[in-house]
Design a protein around this motif. Structure first.
Motif, short mmCIF file in Angstrom:
data_model
loop_
_atom_site.label_atom_id
_atom_site.label_comp_id
_atom_site.label_asym_id
_atom_site.label_seq_id
_atom_site.Cartn_x
_atom_site.Cartn_y
_atom_site.Cartn_z
N GLN A 22 -60.94 40.47 -38.75
CA GLN A 22 -60.40 39.58 -37.69
C GLN A 22 -61.24 39.49 -36.36
O GLN A 22 -61.26 38.48 -35.87
CB GLN A 22 -58.71 40.15 -37.16
CG GLN A 22 -57.88 39.78 -38.27
CD GLN A 22 -56.56 40.55 -38.17
OE1 GLN A 22 -56.54 41.71 -37.45
NE2 GLN A 22 -55.57 39.80 -38.58
N ALA A 23 -61.81 40.57 -36.19
CA ALA A 23 -62.85 40.65 -35.01
C ALA A 23 -63.91 39.52 -35.11
O ALA A 23 -64.50 38.96 -34.24
CB ALA A 23 -63.49 42.13 -34.96
N ALA A 24 -64.46 39.19 -36.26
CA ALA A 24 -65.30 38.23 -36.85
C ALA A 24 -65.01 36.84 -36.26
O ALA A 24 -65.79 36.05 -36.01
CB ALA A 24 -65.86 38.35 -38.22
N ALA A 25 -63.51 36.55 -36.01
CA ALA A 25 -63.12 35.11 -35.79
C ALA A 25 -63.37 34.94 -33.94
O ALA A 25 -63.03 33.93 -33.59
CB ALA A 25 -61.64 34.96 -36.07
N VAL A 26 -63.54 35.97 -33.26
CA VAL A 26 -63.45 36.09 -32.01
C VAL A 26 -64.69 35.35 -31.53
O VAL A 26 -65.83 35.29 -31.97
CB VAL A 26 -63.70 37.40 -31.22
CG1 VAL A 26 -63.98 37.49 -29.93
CG2 VAL A 26 -62.44 38.19 -31.62
N GLY A 27 -64.51 34.01 -30.70
CA GLY A 27 -65.35 33.31 -30.12
C GLY A 27 -66.04 32.06 -31.10
O GLY A 27 -66.30 31.22 -30.70
N VAL A 28 -65.10 31.98 -32.32
CA VAL A 28 -65.29 30.82 -33.14
C VAL A 28 -64.34 29.82 -32.75
O VAL A 28 -63.16 29.76 -32.79
CB VAL A 28 -65.31 31.25 -34.59
CG1 VAL A 28 -65.44 30.09 -35.41
CG2 VAL A 28 -66.17 32.41 -34.95
N SER A 29 -64.88 28.57 -32.57
CA SER A 29 -64.12 27.60 -32.03
C SER A 29 -63.45 27.03 -32.85
O SER A 29 -62.25 26.49 -32.87
CB SER A 29 -64.99 26.37 -31.18
OG SER A 29 -66.06 25.89 -31.92
N SER A 30 -63.76 26.55 -34.12
CA SER A 30 -63.13 25.94 -35.18
C SER A 30 -62.11 26.79 -35.90
O SER A 30 -62.81 27.72 -36.36
CB SER A 30 -64.09 25.29 -36.19
OG SER A 30 -63.61 24.85 -37.29
N PRO A 31 -60.96 26.45 -36.15
CA PRO A 31 -59.93 27.13 -36.76
C PRO A 31 -60.55 27.55 -38.41
O PRO A 31 -60.53 28.55 -38.74
CB PRO A 31 -58.75 26.46 -36.87
CG PRO A 31 -58.91 25.65 -35.49
CD PRO A 31 -60.27 25.24 -35.38
N ARG A 32 -60.87 26.47 -38.82
CA ARG A 32 -61.24 26.71 -40.25
C ARG A 32 -62.78 27.40 -40.33
O ARG A 32 -62.74 28.37 -41.36
CB ARG A 32 -61.78 25.42 -41.08
CG ARG A 32 -60.34 25.03 -42.02
CD ARG A 32 -60.76 23.78 -42.94
NE ARG A 32 -60.93 22.53 -41.88
CZ ARG A 32 -61.66 21.49 -42.04
NH1 ARG A 32 -62.51 21.64 -43.22
NH2 ARG A 32 -61.85 20.50 -41.43
#
Length: 181
Positions: A51-61
């Protein structure tokens, strides 16, 4: 339990945990019950890492892609690999391991897919089924990586397959996102 579940004595567990036999059996009725608690803890840690890998990623996909790739990498580290992919399912049974994973791994995946659908960034007729299928696909990729002892180029190929799976969720007419995730 590095030498295997059956080969690990209760005394060895007590020595590592630095607790008495009474304290161990106060919390766990058996070595198998202790393994189940370890399985749950390791699974939770892998999910947190992913889940930490999603931090700061702008696109939900793209965030979902990042989470799935990170879960794969985290699950392949030595301890998680041994507990989640090998010992846990073998000792607890595949059905029990899947039940635990349904709560720990698939629940946040379902929430993420629901968010994508609500944002109209994914199309899923059945979110529960989609979460199960994605979870199964990533678990099978992890098992394949272990069986084939994949190195970085092999893992990059699995990453590409993750991108294909996530892009398949895109609503019709929605552009597929840049593959350089």
């Amino acid at each position: 339990m590095e030498q295997g579940f059956e080969a690990t004595s209760t005394e060895a567990v007590l020595a590592v945990a630095q607790v008495s036999k009474g304290a161990l059996y106060h919390h766990f009725a058996s070595k198998t019950e202790l393994l189940e608690a370890v399985f749950e803890e390791v699974s939770s840690e892998v999910v947190k890492t992913a889940q930490a890998a999603a931090v700061g990623v702008s696109s939900p996909r793209m965030a979902l892609c990042a989470v799935l790739k990170a879960w794969l990498r985290a699950a392949l580290a030595e301890e998680p690999r041994r507990i989640l992919l090998q010992t846990g399912p073998a000792v607890l049974g595949v059905a029990r391991a899947r039940m635990i994973e349904e709560t720990i791994t698939q629940a946040p995946l379902r929430r993420g897919l629901l968010r994508l659908v609500e944002l109209e960034d994914a199309k899923c007729a059945d979110i529960d089924l989609a979460a199960r299928l994605l979870s199964a696909a990533i678990a099978e990729m992890a098992l394949t990586a272990v069986d084939r002892d994949l190195d970085d180029p092999g893992l990059a190929l699995l990453d590409a397959h993750i991108e294909v799976l996530v892009d398949a969720l895109a609503p019709p007419g929605r552009p597929v996102e840049d593959g350089s995730r």
